[in-house]
Write an enzyme that holds these catalytic residues in place. Sequence first.
Site, PDB file in Angstrom:
ATOM      1  N   GLN A 206      -3.433  13.994 -44.670  1.00  0.00           N
ATOM      2  CA  GLN A 206      -4.649  14.759 -44.968  1.00  0.00           C
ATOM      3  C   GLN A 206      -4.560  15.408 -46.341  1.00  0.00           C
ATOM      4  O   GLN A 206      -5.541  15.962 -46.822  1.00  0.00           O
ATOM      5  CB  GLN A 206      -4.833  15.887 -43.926  1.00  0.00           C
ATOM      6  CG  GLN A 206      -5.286  15.436 -42.566  1.00  0.00           C
ATOM      7  CD  GLN A 206      -5.294  16.592 -41.570  1.00  0.00           C
ATOM      8  OE1 GLN A 206      -4.379  16.716 -40.771  1.00  0.00           O
ATOM      9  NE2 GLN A 206      -6.315  17.428 -41.602  1.00  0.00           N
ATOM     10  N   PHE A 237      -6.261  15.629 -37.085  1.00  0.00           N
ATOM     11  CA  PHE A 237      -6.471  16.888 -36.345  1.00  0.00           C
ATOM     12  C   PHE A 237      -5.615  18.042 -36.853  1.00  0.00           C
ATOM     13  O   PHE A 237      -5.286  18.947 -36.092  1.00  0.00           O
ATOM     14  CB  PHE A 237      -6.242  16.668 -34.840  1.00  0.00           C
ATOM     15  CG  PHE A 237      -7.026  15.516 -34.278  1.00  0.00           C
ATOM     16  CD1 PHE A 237      -8.413  15.569 -34.218  1.00  0.00           C
ATOM     17  CD2 PHE A 237      -6.390  14.368 -33.846  1.00  0.00           C
ATOM     18  CE1 PHE A 237      -9.152  14.496 -33.717  1.00  0.00           C
ATOM     19  CE2 PHE A 237      -7.126  13.293 -33.357  1.00  0.00           C
ATOM     20  CZ  PHE A 237      -8.500  13.350 -33.289  1.00  0.00           C
ATOM     21  N   GLU A 241      -1.497  17.504 -42.121  1.00  0.00           N
ATOM     22  CA  GLU A 241      -1.667  18.363 -43.288  1.00  0.00           C
ATOM     23  C   GLU A 241      -0.350  18.572 -44.004  1.00  0.00           C
ATOM     24  O   GLU A 241      -0.277  18.507 -45.227  1.00  0.00           O
ATOM     25  CB  GLU A 241      -2.221  19.721 -42.831  1.00  0.00           C
ATOM     26  CG  GLU A 241      -3.617  19.995 -43.345  1.00  0.00           C
ATOM     27  CD  GLU A 241      -4.065  21.415 -43.049  1.00  0.00           C
ATOM     28  OE1 GLU A 241      -4.573  21.638 -41.932  1.00  0.00           O
ATOM     29  OE2 GLU A 241      -3.920  22.285 -43.917  1.00  0.00           O
ATOM     30  N   ARG A 319      -5.471  33.117 -39.805  1.00  0.00           N
ATOM     31  CA  ARG A 319      -6.775  32.723 -39.259  1.00  0.00           C
ATOM     32  C   ARG A 319      -6.931  33.222 -37.817  1.00  0.00           C
ATOM     33  O   ARG A 319      -8.022  33.606 -37.408  1.00  0.00           O
ATOM     34  CB  ARG A 319      -6.979  31.212 -39.348  1.00  0.00           C
ATOM     35  CG  ARG A 319      -8.379  30.756 -38.962  1.00  0.00           C
ATOM     36  CD  ARG A 319      -8.651  29.325 -39.372  1.00  0.00           C
ATOM     37  NE  ARG A 319      -9.099  29.221 -40.746  1.00  0.00           N
ATOM     38  CZ  ARG A 319     -10.374  29.239 -41.144  1.00  0.00           C
ATOM     39  NH1 ARG A 319     -11.356  29.336 -40.257  1.00  0.00           N
ATOM     40  NH2 ARG A 319     -10.703  29.135 -42.410  1.00  0.00           N
ATOM     41  N   ARG A 351      -6.696  21.557 -35.305  1.00  0.00           N
ATOM     42  CA  ARG A 351      -8.131  21.854 -35.200  1.00  0.00           C
ATOM     43  C   ARG A 351      -8.425  23.307 -34.790  1.00  0.00           C
ATOM     44  O   ARG A 351      -8.152  23.698 -33.646  1.00  0.00           O
ATOM     45  CB  ARG A 351      -8.767  20.898 -34.193  1.00  0.00           C
ATOM     46  CG  ARG A 351     -10.235  20.602 -34.471  1.00  0.00           C
ATOM     47  CD  ARG A 351     -10.678  19.460 -33.610  1.00  0.00           C
ATOM     48  NE  ARG A 351     -11.956  18.903 -34.053  1.00  0.00           N
ATOM     49  CZ  ARG A 351     -12.446  17.765 -33.600  1.00  0.00           C
ATOM     50  NH1 ARG A 351     -11.804  17.079 -32.700  1.00  0.00           N
ATOM     51  NH2 ARG A 351     -13.602  17.319 -34.045  1.00  0.00           N
ATOM     52  N   PHE A 353      -6.993  25.804 -36.418  1.00  0.00           N
ATOM     53  CA  PHE A 353      -6.024  26.411 -37.326  1.00  0.00           C
ATOM     54  C   PHE A 353      -5.766  27.890 -36.995  1.00  0.00           C
ATOM     55  O   PHE A 353      -5.875  28.757 -37.859  1.00  0.00           O
ATOM     56  CB  PHE A 353      -6.560  26.270 -38.754  1.00  0.00           C
ATOM     57  CG  PHE A 353      -5.514  26.340 -39.832  1.00  0.00           C
ATOM     58  CD1 PHE A 353      -4.822  25.205 -40.222  1.00  0.00           C
ATOM     59  CD2 PHE A 353      -5.226  27.542 -40.466  1.00  0.00           C
ATOM     60  CE1 PHE A 353      -3.873  25.264 -41.235  1.00  0.00           C
ATOM     61  CE2 PHE A 353      -4.266  27.612 -41.469  1.00  0.00           C
ATOM     62  CZ  PHE A 353      -3.588  26.473 -41.861  1.00  0.00           C
ATOM     63  N   ALA A 519      -9.588  22.769 -42.753  1.00  0.00           N
ATOM     64  CA  ALA A 519     -10.440  23.954 -42.646  1.00  0.00           C
ATOM     65  C   ALA A 519     -11.917  23.558 -42.534  1.00  0.00           C
ATOM     66  O   ALA A 519     -12.803  24.334 -42.891  1.00  0.00           O
ATOM     67  CB  ALA A 519     -10.224  24.897 -43.826  1.00  0.00           C
ATOM     68  N   GLU A 729     -14.178  21.727 -36.988  1.00  0.00           N
ATOM     69  CA  GLU A 729     -13.375  22.514 -36.055  1.00  0.00           C
ATOM     70  C   GLU A 729     -14.168  23.415 -35.098  1.00  0.00           C
ATOM     71  O   GLU A 729     -13.783  23.572 -33.936  1.00  0.00           O
ATOM     72  CB  GLU A 729     -12.386  23.403 -36.829  1.00  0.00           C
ATOM     73  CG  GLU A 729     -11.339  22.628 -37.582  1.00  0.00           C
ATOM     74  CD  GLU A 729     -10.656  23.500 -38.622  1.00  0.00           C
ATOM     75  OE1 GLU A 729     -11.301  23.832 -39.635  1.00  0.00           O
ATOM     76  OE2 GLU A 729      -9.502  23.874 -38.415  1.00  0.00           O
TER      77      GLU A 729
HETATM   78  N1  MTE Z   1     -12.419  14.240 -36.189  1.00  0.00           N
HETATM   79  C1  MTE Z   1     -11.747  13.095 -36.003  1.00  0.00           C
HETATM   80  N2  MTE Z   1     -12.386  12.044 -35.481  1.00  0.00           N
HETATM   81  N3  MTE Z   1     -10.417  12.980 -36.316  1.00  0.00           N
HETATM   82  C2  MTE Z   1      -9.714  14.041 -36.829  1.00  0.00           C
HETATM   83  O1  MTE Z   1      -8.525  13.910 -37.112  1.00  0.00           O
HETATM   84  N4  MTE Z   1      -9.784  16.402 -37.546  1.00  0.00           N
HETATM   85  C3  MTE Z   1     -10.456  17.696 -37.381  1.00  0.00           C
HETATM   86  C4  MTE Z   1     -11.948  17.559 -37.656  1.00  0.00           C
HETATM   87  N5  MTE Z   1     -12.499  16.443 -36.935  1.00  0.00           N
HETATM   88  C5  MTE Z   1     -10.404  15.279 -37.039  1.00  0.00           C
HETATM   89  C6  MTE Z   1     -11.792  15.317 -36.720  1.00  0.00           C
HETATM   90  C7  MTE Z   1      -9.937  18.742 -38.236  1.00  0.00           C
HETATM   91  S1  MTE Z   1      -8.548  19.559 -37.755  1.00  0.00           S
HETATM   92  C8  MTE Z   1     -10.559  19.129 -39.391  1.00  0.00           C
HETATM   93  S2  MTE Z   1      -9.997  20.425 -40.309  1.00  0.00           S
HETATM   94  C9  MTE Z   1     -11.734  18.425 -39.892  1.00  0.00           C
HETATM   95  O2  MTE Z   1     -12.119  17.342 -39.049  1.00  0.00           O
HETATM   96  C10 MTE Z   1     -11.411  17.905 -41.294  1.00  0.00           C
HETATM   97  O3  MTE Z   1     -12.435  17.164 -41.842  1.00  0.00           O
HETATM   98  P1  MTE Z   1     -13.719  17.810 -42.526  1.00  0.00           P
HETATM   99  O4  MTE Z   1     -13.252  18.944 -43.386  1.00  0.00           O
HETATM  100  O5  MTE Z   1     -14.266  16.695 -43.308  1.00  0.00           O
HETATM  101  O6  MTE Z   1     -14.601  18.269 -41.416  1.00  0.00           O
HETATM  102 MO1  MOS Z   2      -7.766  21.027 -39.648  1.00  0.00          MO
HETATM  103  S1  MOS Z   2      -6.491  22.022 -38.413  1.00  0.00           S
HETATM  104  O1  MOS Z   2      -7.878  22.400 -40.747  1.00  0.00           O
HETATM  105  O2  MOS Z   2      -6.719  19.956 -40.427  1.00  0.00           O
END
Ligand code: MTE
Ligand code: MOS
Length: 791
Positions: A206, A237, A241, A319, A351, A353, A519, A729
């Site tokens: 990520q 998820f 990171e 957070r 997810r 955080f 985030a 999230e």
């Molecule tokens: N959705 C899918 N399908 N797969 C993922 O790994 N990660 C989540 C969320 N949705 C995730 C997901 C997490 S932890 C975050 S922080 C955000 O997606 C990151 O992407 P964005 O900032 O583009 O929303």
């Molecule tokens: Mo999402 S826990 O901020 O990668």
Amino acid sequence: MSTLSSRPAGASVGRSVAHESAVQHVTGTAMYTDDLTAQTVGVLTAWPVQANHAHARVIGLHAEKALLVPGVVRVLTAADVPGVNDAGIKNDEPLFPSEVMFFGQAVCWVLGETAEAARLGAVAVVVDYEALPSVVTVAEAISAESFQGMARTVQRGDAGAALDSAPRVFEGVTEFGGQEHFYLETQVALAQIDDGGQVFVQCSTQHPSETQEIVAHVLALSSNAVTVQNLRMGGAFGGKEMQPHGFAAVAALGSLLTGRPVRLRLNRTQDMTMTGKRHPFHATWRVGFSEDGRILGLQATLTADGGWSLDLSEPVLGRALCHVDNAYWIPDIEVHGRIAKTNKTSQTAFRGFGGPQGMFVIEDILGRCAPALGVAAAQLRQQNFYSPGQATPYGQPVRHAERLRTVWDQLSTTSDFESRTKTIEVFNAAHPHVKRALAITPVKFGISFNFAAFNQAGALVHVYKDGSVLINHGGTEMGQGLHTKMLQVAATALGLPLEAVRLAPTRTDKVPNTSATAASSGTDLNGGAVKNACDQIRSRMADVAAGLLGVNAQDVRFADGKVTGLGKPNSAIFSFGEVAAAAYMQRVQLWAAGFYRTAGLHWDPDRMQGEPFKYFAYGAAATEVEVDGFTGAYTIRRVDIVHDVGDSLSPLIDIGQIEGGFVQGAGWLTLEDLRWDESDGPSRGRLLTQSASTYKLPSFSEMPQIFNVALLERATEDGAIYGSKAVGEPPFMLSFSVREALRQAAASFGAPGYSVELASPATPEAVYWALTAARQDVERTVALDPALADA
Ligand code: MTE
Ligand code: MOS
């Protein structure tokens, strides 16, 4: 409205389109990092030698026998590291450790011609350990005062005084477990050295820029000698990171030393035993209410189980502290946070955080106190909502607080909350051994990285002479639909149909110095940068078109792939491609680098005060469950959600994120039970739940039977890309409604006013014990009160 937020007519954003890779996903043609291995010649595989102690000193490492295994090429140890022997950025995560800090930690890595050769080589490596005392549980860490990192406090007013004068005071302990990411694609990296000595790492990460930095410092190279690319991830998820960096560095080191491509891909057991998970928390609290159930004060201490190293534990804790309030006004508050150091995997982003962990505490408090206060839980929650004009404990005004009520009221109507509550009462009265319950919980989640500097992003947009467009941005795709949204943003900004825009994989040599896609801010940040690049190009093309059309550049319009002039006849229409070609002939630059920084953020981590968030995302969920009194088994009968994504950029994607987030949250709260060996035996500290056979994930059978998701309408967010809000999230935390419904159902087995304590995860077993406790209280009441026994 800001130009960033306002949406042109006929925009590509706002349309329901399929995920940009949907067809490849379902036909199996989407490439993931490890698929590249098959296309790469001469690849070696890296295999870890995992320690079988929770805590031990490495006193000897003998690789000789491994080198005799056919196909084993080399064993990588600390002695091979030319740069810094550390997988993180805090210097507390030795890549090749001399002291083992958790059961399963990799001590060294074996490179083999095949995965099987490397595996057999790893078996043949002999490591001598001197066992050391270990700390496995949070409780042990607290009593041993085993902490790490900075302790933090969020404070407003005088919570002690508020509690002293509060008419109703309760106290308790709240404990809950972690969560395994269980992304379908495990951690993987493929490293190669090109002819110029450049290290090229394809990695499921990520945070490509940080992977690049860590590979560089391990190899003693500068960042310009390392390129990291990510095609897409099979889920992340938060688990990708920080966790990928060390694996990428091992692959890169192997490649540097052997001159051959090296692939490192964890199998599921390795991934589960080696990588960090959601932080479990332990919390103690005292809360004060007025007689009618207004929260007057809260004192709490949150202890996050950070595992063996810091990783992201400090920002996760931060957070959590910023979300203990969730949607509620708590006038006097004092919440302390600290990080336990335990001999377990290094817990990390997941997810939400820390947000889910903070909210867990207040939702648990409200769920437990409502019966004791004699107020319905739904009533207790909504009467404590923030009102416009109020600020969070860390000093940020709660903008759009009225949306909490809007969302709540809409959901109460669409879920038929009142009449179903009555129906359930009737059902429960008629069914002594099966109980139903309907619970409703709110979410308020802050969007932006707390650390202000991370709120920046870059993009690179190319318009070719034929008018086709290629975009690149700093964000990564993990299934969340970021790339889809970026294509829609570029198409909107350039007035093109979606098909005219293509997207190239994320690479550090295209867009440098990127933040993690995390985030939930991927769209806000990268969308801002993509739009900025497109706006630059469009304005240059408008000058060219003005000449062609004979109008002022301000009167040039780009829509649907056509360029027109205000007041000009249809005959004077040019295609986007014609204007691009004309621009080229006039030597006008047709590509641009875009940049975005979120304005107005500030945060003082020492005082835990400031305005760290650009805005809040709001939502609410109403969940109905049915619980069996003999076994504790339950089903989720119906879920209704109203969620605020601003003006959705991509409704299909957003609804998918809401459904997925909710179900993943429900998994954390009800099914997913990480167990570690806490005994004093030889496998103390070993993760006992190492696979899907012992670690239960949500599957079809746990899906809500009815699942209605609605996006809040007329919710334009001024100051964010095309009026949208982040969605990745926040919906995760809508799942508290499941836990609260289970609590209420368990309570229905007892007498009114019984306060149910529910373990987390609320597995059927946990629900069984909770309802049994409620029931036994009934029996006692009945025994004491003959009048009740007659009834
Ligand atoms: N959705 C899918 N399908 N797969 C993922 O790994 N990660 C989540 C969320 N949705 C995730 C997901 C997490 S932890 C975050 S922080 C955000 O997606 C990151 O992407 P964005 O900032 O583009 O929303
Ligand atoms: Mo999402 S826990 O901020 O990668």
